[in-house]
Scaffold this motif. Structure first.
Motif, PDB file in Angstrom:
ATOM      1  N   ALA A 113      27.947  53.526  36.839  1.00 53.69           N
ATOM      2  CA  ALA A 113      29.074  52.680  36.455  1.00 53.69           C
ATOM      3  C   ALA A 113      29.545  51.806  37.610  1.00 53.69           C
ATOM      4  O   ALA A 113      29.887  50.627  37.418  1.00 53.69           O
ATOM      5  CB  ALA A 113      30.218  53.552  35.944  1.00 53.69           C
ATOM      6  N   ALA A 114      29.571  52.366  38.824  1.00 56.02           N
ATOM      7  CA  ALA A 114      30.006  51.570  39.979  1.00 56.02           C
ATOM      8  C   ALA A 114      29.006  50.450  40.259  1.00 56.02           C
ATOM      9  O   ALA A 114      29.406  49.307  40.560  1.00 56.02           O
ATOM     10  CB  ALA A 114      30.159  52.468  41.206  1.00 56.02           C
ATOM     11  N   GLY A 115      27.707  50.758  40.152  1.00 56.91           N
ATOM     12  CA  GLY A 115      26.708  49.722  40.356  1.00 56.91           C
ATOM     13  C   GLY A 115      26.830  48.604  39.335  1.00 56.91           C
ATOM     14  O   GLY A 115      26.772  47.412  39.673  1.00 56.91           O
ATOM     15  N   VAL A 149      33.028  51.808  31.111  1.00 47.05           N
ATOM     16  CA  VAL A 149      32.887  50.724  32.083  1.00 47.05           C
ATOM     17  C   VAL A 149      31.800  49.750  31.640  1.00 47.05           C
ATOM     18  O   VAL A 149      31.913  48.533  31.831  1.00 47.05           O
ATOM     19  CB  VAL A 149      32.571  51.291  33.484  1.00 47.05           C
ATOM     20  CG1 VAL A 149      32.159  50.187  34.452  1.00 47.05           C
ATOM     21  CG2 VAL A 149      33.777  52.062  34.032  1.00 47.05           C
ATOM     22  N   PHE A 150      30.762  50.262  31.006  1.00 44.06           N
ATOM     23  CA  PHE A 150      29.655  49.429  30.552  1.00 44.06           C
ATOM     24  C   PHE A 150      29.988  48.640  29.283  1.00 44.06           C
ATOM     25  O   PHE A 150      29.195  47.787  28.874  1.00 44.06           O
ATOM     26  CB  PHE A 150      28.427  50.301  30.268  1.00 44.06           C
ATOM     27  CG  PHE A 150      27.629  50.672  31.482  1.00 44.06           C
ATOM     28  CD1 PHE A 150      26.418  50.062  31.758  1.00 44.06           C
ATOM     29  CD2 PHE A 150      28.077  51.655  32.346  1.00 44.06           C
ATOM     30  CE1 PHE A 150      25.673  50.426  32.863  1.00 44.06           C
ATOM     31  CE2 PHE A 150      27.334  52.028  33.457  1.00 44.06           C
ATOM     32  CZ  PHE A 150      26.131  51.395  33.723  1.00 44.06           C
ATOM     33  N   ASP A 174      44.754  36.350  39.394  1.00 44.15           N
ATOM     34  CA  ASP A 174      45.589  35.156  39.600  1.00 44.15           C
ATOM     35  C   ASP A 174      45.075  33.946  38.820  1.00 44.15           C
ATOM     36  O   ASP A 174      45.644  32.852  38.902  1.00 44.15           O
ATOM     37  CB  ASP A 174      45.702  34.815  41.092  1.00 44.15           C
ATOM     38  CG  ASP A 174      44.346  34.494  41.728  1.00 44.15           C
ATOM     39  OD1 ASP A 174      43.325  34.394  40.990  1.00 44.15           O
ATOM     40  OD2 ASP A 174      44.303  34.358  42.968  1.00 44.15           O
ATOM     41  N   GLY A 175      43.969  34.143  38.083  1.00 44.98           N
ATOM     42  CA  GLY A 175      43.449  33.079  37.243  1.00 44.98           C
ATOM     43  C   GLY A 175      42.682  32.003  37.953  1.00 44.98           C
ATOM     44  O   GLY A 175      42.239  31.031  37.322  1.00 44.98           O
ATOM     45  N   THR A 176      42.461  32.138  39.248  1.00 45.26           N
ATOM     46  CA  THR A 176      41.820  31.053  40.021  1.00 45.26           C
ATOM     47  C   THR A 176      40.308  31.161  40.068  1.00 45.26           C
ATOM     48  O   THR A 176      39.641  30.191  40.422  1.00 45.26           O
ATOM     49  CB  THR A 176      42.354  31.041  41.460  1.00 45.26           C
ATOM     50  OG1 THR A 176      42.021  32.283  42.092  1.00 45.26           O
ATOM     51  CG2 THR A 176      43.863  30.840  41.470  1.00 45.26           C
ATOM     52  N   ARG A 177      39.746  32.321  39.742  1.00 46.40           N
ATOM     53  CA  ARG A 177      38.298  32.511  39.837  1.00 46.40           C
ATOM     54  C   ARG A 177      37.756  33.093  38.533  1.00 46.40           C
ATOM     55  O   ARG A 177      38.434  33.839  37.849  1.00 46.40           O
ATOM     56  CB  ARG A 177      37.957  33.459  40.990  1.00 46.40           C
ATOM     57  CG  ARG A 177      38.305  32.923  42.363  1.00 46.40           C
ATOM     58  CD  ARG A 177      38.017  33.953  43.462  1.00 46.40           C
ATOM     59  NE  ARG A 177      38.877  35.120  43.366  1.00 46.40           N
ATOM     60  CZ  ARG A 177      38.474  36.349  43.060  1.00 46.40           C
ATOM     61  NH1 ARG A 177      37.189  36.578  42.809  1.00 46.40           N
ATOM     62  NH2 ARG A 177      39.333  37.343  43.019  1.00 46.40           N
ATOM     63  N   GLY A 178      36.550  32.754  38.245  1.00 46.35           N
ATOM     64  CA  GLY A 178      35.925  33.350  37.086  1.00 46.35           C
ATOM     65  C   GLY A 178      34.597  32.681  36.755  1.00 46.35           C
ATOM     66  O   GLY A 178      34.390  31.506  37.080  1.00 46.35           O
ATOM     67  N   PRO A 179      33.673  33.415  36.162  1.00 48.66           N
ATOM     68  CA  PRO A 179      33.846  34.833  35.881  1.00 48.66           C
ATOM     69  C   PRO A 179      33.735  35.673  37.159  1.00 48.66           C
ATOM     70  O   PRO A 179      33.067  35.258  38.108  1.00 48.66           O
ATOM     71  CB  PRO A 179      32.704  35.149  34.923  1.00 48.66           C
ATOM     72  CG  PRO A 179      31.629  34.165  35.295  1.00 48.66           C
ATOM     73  CD  PRO A 179      32.358  32.905  35.686  1.00 48.66           C
ATOM     74  N   VAL A 180      34.393  36.820  37.168  1.00 48.54           N
ATOM     75  CA  VAL A 180      34.364  37.706  38.330  1.00 48.54           C
ATOM     76  C   VAL A 180      33.672  39.009  37.952  1.00 48.54           C
ATOM     77  O   VAL A 180      33.577  39.365  36.775  1.00 48.54           O
ATOM     78  CB  VAL A 180      35.788  38.004  38.842  1.00 48.54           C
ATOM     79  CG1 VAL A 180      36.459  36.747  39.358  1.00 48.54           C
ATOM     80  CG2 VAL A 180      36.638  38.667  37.758  1.00 48.54           C
ATOM     81  N   ALA A 181      33.188  39.732  38.966  1.00 47.43           N
ATOM     82  CA  ALA A 181      32.638  41.064  38.717  1.00 47.43           C
ATOM     83  C   ALA A 181      33.750  41.953  38.161  1.00 47.43           C
ATOM     84  O   ALA A 181      34.894  41.885  38.616  1.00 47.43           O
ATOM     85  CB  ALA A 181      32.080  41.653  40.008  1.00 47.43           C
ATOM     86  N   ILE A 182      33.421  42.775  37.198  1.00 41.77           N
ATOM     87  CA  ILE A 182      34.463  43.564  36.537  1.00 41.77           C
ATOM     88  C   ILE A 182      35.100  44.588  37.472  1.00 41.77           C
ATOM     89  O   ILE A 182      36.155  45.142  37.158  1.00 41.77           O
ATOM     90  CB  ILE A 182      33.953  44.238  35.252  1.00 41.77           C
ATOM     91  CG1 ILE A 182      32.823  45.230  35.556  1.00 41.77           C
ATOM     92  CG2 ILE A 182      33.514  43.184  34.235  1.00 41.77           C
ATOM     93  CD1 ILE A 182      32.402  46.055  34.334  1.00 41.77           C
ATOM     94  N   ILE A 183      34.509  44.843  38.626  1.00 42.14           N
ATOM     95  CA  ILE A 183      35.147  45.721  39.607  1.00 42.14           C
ATOM     96  C   ILE A 183      36.477  45.133  40.071  1.00 42.14           C
ATOM     97  O   ILE A 183      37.353  45.854  40.569  1.00 42.14           O
ATOM     98  CB  ILE A 183      34.211  45.950  40.819  1.00 42.14           C
ATOM     99  CG1 ILE A 183      34.717  47.091  41.721  1.00 42.14           C
ATOM    100  CG2 ILE A 183      34.045  44.681  41.637  1.00 42.14           C
ATOM    101  CD1 ILE A 183      34.587  48.444  41.114  1.00 42.14           C
ATOM    102  N   ASP A 184      36.693  43.831  39.865  1.00 39.44           N
ATOM    103  CA  ASP A 184      37.963  43.197  40.247  1.00 39.44           C
ATOM    104  C   ASP A 184      39.089  43.544  39.278  1.00 39.44           C
ATOM    105  O   ASP A 184      40.257  43.329  39.601  1.00 39.44           O
ATOM    106  CB  ASP A 184      37.810  41.663  40.295  1.00 39.44           C
ATOM    107  CG  ASP A 184      37.066  41.195  41.533  1.00 39.44           C
ATOM    108  OD1 ASP A 184      36.705  42.060  42.361  1.00 39.44           O
ATOM    109  OD2 ASP A 184      36.843  39.985  41.674  1.00 39.44           O
TER     110      ASP A 184
END
Length: 577
Positions: free
Chosen positions: A312-314, A409-410, A326-336
């Motif tokens: 799951a962490a990987g 998580v998946f 904060d809506g400024t980046r995307g798409p982001v890794a779901i770990i965020d």
């Protein structure tokens, strides 16, 4: 799927900085230090990662099969067993008097964790063999020990426990399997057993069943149970074990998980067996192997949780989805995403504390077996007895919950077979059931273990925990754990002398409460040891704080639930369900 990474760095940290391994070994006269122990674990981890993990998924998909009355295990299992035995892993912690290596049990326990993480179905073969060996060692006569222990310890032969019948599960007083004396020291065993893991396989060699049965003149109930050694093969005139005993596999159970593990319906048709221990004293012998298995089963939950966390962490670090907070980046890794981190930290906080608590319990078991002071052996044995139901039930409950959270998580991919997460969920589920359901473990803790030594054992354990926590007072984890411990002490006092319904209503909540405080204790010890700026130490301090803030507060709700008593549980008439 991601590769399995054995947690060797964590083992090294626990051995050298948290559990006082070198001192513990010096106390019991074992010439093993933390460096040697870590080296053994590293090799064990390599065996699990390189040999057992690659055949896990295929084993799940193929499953064991019954062909012409014989069990055929999945592709690669027989070869993996051969390699496992030849490398000496079957004998790791066994008695050197019968060919074992005599290494500390903590190494065996953590090896069991890695086997469960990589291939739970395979890990049951050596685990059940070891439990059978312990019962034979403790209760059989010298001739049976000399004949059966060396080949079982070497891995040439394997073992199985045949306890359960269709009408006698938890209540063994109802079992009907018969044992009739033959007049020459042998007995004819007749009956059917169900749910017999490792009951048959195609590895070659003998399979030694330990079977519970009743003698003709046995008293009713559990006082009339005896234990018998019933091998698949009997000796011929030259002493070679080539004669097929009158026992057979009637069917393989079709199960939710652990498909590669042959769970057999076993038929004994006047099969030849030998008495293990005294007549009508089989229950004590049975509990020798059962208690050994309960620690192993608890570690199965831990192992699956640890393996699910790796996956799951990987995935969470690679899967891109959604935008930053904060809506400024995307798409982001779901770990965020905070919720994904919450799930991962829930798993990790359990796994690392459980690994430490299991290791501490294993050191007590070695102390109980090998310490030169008889009084210290008795004290350590009582602590193991107290913690065994906690390790079995809490680790498998948290283990299943961890597997489900890792699957979550998946997202949708967690429900798809190719990622392996749904197998973790299916495989983990059985550990809450077998070797005594978790409700039975909780009742054992509340009904029996809290009263050991008229309450002195549990109070002594609490005193030990409190002393460590007081020494670390002023840290978030130690202070939170001290508060929870005080509440656990008062709750324990309130349960003393509770009636059957009151104990039954409280038991499961109490065991989880006990486990949370015990894990808080381990996190306090780990945080106190982790004072460097290394990534490992920084992670330990961070996860300890998470445990204190997000998991330990469950203790308040559990205490409130216990205090509510059995009234609302027992109020509804049985016919209304």
């Amino acid at each position: 799927m991601y590769s399995y990474i054995p947690p060797i760095d964590d083992y090294r940290f626990l051995l050298g900085e948290v559990l006082g391994f070198d001192t513990a070994m010096a106390d019991i006269g074992k010439d093993v230090d933390a460096d040697l122990a870590a080296a053994v674990l590293e090799e064990a981890g390599r065996m699990c990662a390189d040999r057992l993990h690659p055949i896990n998924r295929e084993g799940d998909e193929q499953g064991s099969q019954l062909v012409d009355g014989a069990v055929r295990t999945p592709h690669g299992f027989a070869e993996a067993w051969r390699d496992f035995a030849q490398a000496g892993w079957a004998s790791l912690s066994a008695d050197p008097a019968y060919g074992g290596q005599g290494l500390p049990f903590i190494l065996q326990l953590w090896f069991d964790e890695m086997m469960a993480a990589t291939n739970l179905s395979f890990g049951l073969f050596p685990g059940l063999t070891r439990g059978a060996c312990e019962a034979i060692m403790a209760h059989a006569d010298g001739a049976l020990k000399a004949t059966y222990l060396p080949p079982m310890i070497s891995g040439e032969w394997t073992g199985a426990m045949a306890l359960t019948e269709s009408g006698a599960g938890t209540d063994l007083a109802l079992l009907k399997t018969k044992a009739v004396p033959c007049g020459d020291g042998r007995y004819a065993i007749t009956g059917q057993k169900i749910f017999i893991s490792s009951g048959d396989h195609d590895f070659g060699g003998n399979i030694v069943h330990l079977v519970l049965a009743r003698l003709p003149d046995a008293p009713a109930g559990v006082k009339g149970i005896s234990l018998f050694l019933v091998p698949k093969f009997l000796p011929d005139d030259q002493g070679a074990f080539t004669v097929r005993n009158a026992m057979s596999v009637g069917a393989l159970e079709k199960k939710m998980g652990i498909h590669a593990q042959p769970t057999c319906v076993m038929n004994y048709d006047e099969a030849t067996g030998w008495l293990v221990g005294a007549p009508n004293k089989g229950l004590a012998a049975m509990f020798t192997m059962m208690n050994a298995e309960r620690l192993m089963v608890g570690v199965q939950g831990l192992g699956i949780a640890g393996a699910a966390y790796i996956q799951a962490a990987g995935y969470a670090k690679e899967r891109l989805q959604g935008r930053s907070a904060d809506g400024t980046r995307g798409p982001v890794a779901i770990i965020d995403h905070a919720d994904v981190r919450r799930m991962l930290l829930n798993i990790r906080a359990f796994v690392e504390a459980g690994r430490a608590l299991g290791g501490w319990t294993a050191l007590q078991l070695d102390r109980a077996h090998h310490h030169p002071d008889p009084a210290e052996r008795i004290r350590a044995d009582a602590l193991v007895a107290l913690l065994t139901p906690v390790v079995k039930a809490a680790f498998t409950d948290f283990g299943f919950e961890s597997a489900v959270q890792a699957q979550q998580v998946f997202g949708g991919h967690g429900y798809i077979r190719e990622w392996g997460m749904e197998q973790f969920v299916r495989d983990a589920r059985i550990a809450q059931i077998y070797e005594g359901t978790n409700g039975v473990q909780a009742m054992d803790l509340v009904g029996r273990k809290l009263s050991l030594g008229d309450g002195a054992v549990v109070e002594g354990f609490f005193d030990l925990v409190q002393a460590d926590l007081e020494a670390a007072k002023g840290t978030v984890i130690a202070d939170a754990s001290l508060t929870a411990l005080a509440l656990l002490r008062s709750t324990t006092t309130s349960l003393r002398g509770a009636g059957v319904d009151a104990a039954g209503a409280a038991a499961v909540d109490y065991l989880r409460f006990f486990a949370l405080v015990s894990m808080g204790w381990m996190w306090s010890r780990m945080a106190a040891a982790a004072q460097e700026d290394s990534p490992l130490h920084q992670s330990k301090r961070a996860v300890a704080t998470f445990f204190a803030n997000r998991m330990l507060p469950q203790a308040d709700g559990l205490a409130a639930s216990i205090a509510a008593g059995e009234g609302s549980i027992m109020a509804l008439d049985a016919d209304a369900f």
